[in-house]
Design an enzyme around this catalytic site. Structure first.
Site, short mmCIF file in Angstrom:
data_model
loop_
_atom_site.label_atom_id
_atom_site.label_comp_id
_atom_site.label_asym_id
_atom_site.label_seq_id
_atom_site.Cartn_x
_atom_site.Cartn_y
_atom_site.Cartn_z
N THR A 66 0.84 -1.20 0.00
CA THR A 66 0.00 0.00 0.00
C THR A 66 0.88 1.25 0.00
O THR A 66 0.67 2.17 -0.80
CB THR A 66 -0.94 0.01 1.23
OG1 THR A 66 -1.75 -1.18 1.18
CG2 THR A 66 -1.83 1.23 1.24
N ASN A 73 -5.57 -9.91 -7.45
CA ASN A 73 -5.68 -10.62 -6.18
C ASN A 73 -6.94 -11.47 -6.07
O ASN A 73 -6.96 -12.48 -5.38
CB ASN A 73 -5.61 -9.62 -5.01
CG ASN A 73 -6.44 -8.39 -5.25
OD1 ASN A 73 -6.24 -7.66 -6.23
ND2 ASN A 73 -7.39 -8.14 -4.38
N HIS A 126 4.36 -10.00 3.26
CA HIS A 126 3.46 -11.00 3.86
C HIS A 126 2.65 -11.77 2.84
O HIS A 126 1.96 -12.72 3.19
CB HIS A 126 2.54 -10.35 4.89
CG HIS A 126 1.44 -9.52 4.32
ND1 HIS A 126 0.15 -9.99 4.18
CD2 HIS A 126 1.42 -8.26 3.86
CE1 HIS A 126 -0.61 -9.04 3.65
NE2 HIS A 126 0.14 -7.97 3.45
N CYS A 168 -8.87 -6.88 1.80
CA CYS A 168 -8.52 -5.48 1.92
C CYS A 168 -9.77 -4.63 1.80
O CYS A 168 -9.76 -3.43 1.99
CB CYS A 168 -7.55 -5.11 0.82
SG CYS A 168 -6.48 -6.47 0.40
C1 LIG Z 1 -2.35 -7.31 -0.60
C2 LIG Z 1 -2.28 -6.42 -1.77
C3 LIG Z 1 -1.92 -5.06 -1.65
C4 LIG Z 1 -1.71 -4.41 -0.31
O1 LIG Z 1 -0.68 -4.97 0.42
P1 LIG Z 1 -0.45 -4.46 1.93
O2 LIG Z 1 0.54 -5.41 2.46
O3 LIG Z 1 -1.78 -4.57 2.61
O4 LIG Z 1 0.00 -3.06 1.88
C5 LIG Z 1 -1.83 -4.30 -2.79
N1 LIG Z 1 -2.07 -4.83 -4.00
C6 LIG Z 1 -2.41 -6.11 -4.17
C7 LIG Z 1 -2.64 -6.64 -5.54
C8 LIG Z 1 -2.53 -6.94 -3.05
O5 LIG Z 1 -2.89 -8.22 -3.24
#
Ligand SMILES: *Cc1c(COP(=O)(O)O)cnc(C)c1O
Length: 382
Positions: free
Chosen positions: A74, A153, A203, A325
């Site tokens: 993010t 995602n 993560h 998210c």
């Molecule tokens: C998880 C994700 C994010 C955000 O990652 P964070 O670790 O929450 O900042 C951004 N873009 C995509 C495509 C994601 O899957």
């Protein structure tokens, strides 16, 4: 067997044990500040940061000078998009992205819109693919940036970074990719692909939460979005999260070694899961099926079924209806809506995302459980 079986790796992944072992000394005896230049505590931390920076660079095919550590994707996305906008605002104010991007990208663009940016959201077709001719035709003389994710995602659809970079560069436009879902799952080569900026989060590939990186191509200058002690070459001030960064580096190293085998192993498991569900339950279909997809992801539409009730009844596996998210909202997934699904079909879709700890027997349990839950729901409502 321990229930529920985790099948939500696109939301987050467990920390790899080796990653934890690598991190621990930097939470205890090597607690130094990587910016402390006059004693061994600082040097130890700085040495670890420098190794991690190289590990991240190696996974991306980048040079270590091109890696900026952040608190996650993010922040990386915010820095990339806002940083380019602020740097190039005199050249132009137009940014192109895609309607199925992560909220980190969409909300950042929306924020810039209030500050005078013009945003074009390119649509996707029913498979989640973007029309590259349409993308190129959206470029204007004022376009400064194209931002397209490497992989979605929710549905796992992947995008041709190299071709998109070529389109952008033909028009002297920069290209950023939110590669959060692709890093660690698919090989990435920022040089071969010609990406100018790329965001990632530890993560999502067995590293710790709250740490990520932004790749910024050599000689490209953007404007920092956080001011202070001028860490990270002035691009991201703030004392470095040494243990987190060590974990990110280690996670990159592990993925670099196992990506080729994991792609095959996970894809086989994913295909078994899909086959088991689709063959047993009439009316099911895969969202984004024909498109190129991540090997670990499948998003299955169960037809006109009460999606909320379905998710509540599934208790042996941990899955989601799309984006963690976006969990504050009870709206149907905007990604599935963009594919043309109606509200009921979007609510009645479930994302299964597999990972390193997924085993063959997990798939058998999952298929059996899903079949049972759906048939129970149908017999009650029918
Ligand atoms: C998880 C994700 C994010 C955000 O990652 P964070 O670790 O929450 O900042 C951004 N873009 C995509 C495509 C994601 O899957």
């Amino acid at each position: 067997m321990k229930y529920p079986i985790y099948m939500d790796y696109n939301a987050t992944t467990p920390l790899d044990k080796e990653v934890l072992v690598a991190m621990l000394p930097y939470l205890t005896e090597h607690f130094g500040n990587a910016a402390s230049r006059f004693h061994v505590f600082g040097w130890k931390a700085e040495e670890a940061i420098s190794i991690a920076r190289q590990q991240v660079a190696d996974l991306l095919g980048a040079s270590e000078k091109e890696i900026i550590f952040t608190s996650g994707a993010t922040e990386s996305v915010n820095l990339a998009i806002k940083g380019v906008y602020e740097a190039l605002n005199r050249k132009g104010n137009h940014i192109i992205t895609v309607e199925t991007e992560h909220k980190a990208v969409l909300d950042t663009c929306q924020h810039l819109e209030k500050l005078g940016a013009e945003i074009t959201l390119v649509p996707v077709d029913s498979e989640g693919n973007i029309d590259l001719v349409l993308l190129e035709n959206s470029i204007r003389p004022t376009t400064i940036l194209i931002s397209v994710m490497a992989a979605n995602n929710e549905i796992g659809v992947t995008y041709p970074l190299k071709t998109i970079a070529q389109i952008a560069h033909r028009h002297q436009v920069l290209f950023h990719s939110d590669a959060t879902q692709a890093v660690g799952k698919l090989p990435i080569d920022v040089i071969a692909d010609g990406v100018d900026l790329l965001s990632l989060s530890a993560h999502k590939f067995y590293g710790p939460k709250g740490v990520g990186a932004l790749y910024i191509r050599k000689k490209l200058s953007i404007v920092a979005q956080q001011d202070g002690g001028k860490h990270e070459r002035g691009l991201r001030s703030g004392t470095l999260n040494v243990a987190g960064i060590v974990g990110l580096g280690k996670a990159c190293e592990i993925c670099r070694q196992n990506i080729p085998e994991e792609i095959i192993r996970i894809q086989n498991l994913r295909n078994l899961l899909e086959k088991g569900i689709l063959e047993a339950i009439p009316g099911t279909k895969i969202n984004g099926a024909i498109a190129q997809r991540l090997p670990n992801t499948t998003n299955i539409c169960f037809g006109k079924i009460d999606g909320e009730k379905l998710l509540m009844s599934i208790n042996q596996i941990a899955v989601s209806n799309g984006s963690a998210c976006n969990s504050a909202s009870t709206e149907p997934s905007y990604v599935l809506k963009a594919l043309g699904l109606d509200d009921d079909s979007a609510y009645g879709s479930i994302r299964f995302s597999l990972g390193r700890m997924t085993k063959g027997e997990d798939i058998e349990v999952a298929v059996e459980h899903i079949i049972k839950v759906v048939s129970q729901m149908k017999s009650v409502s029918g």
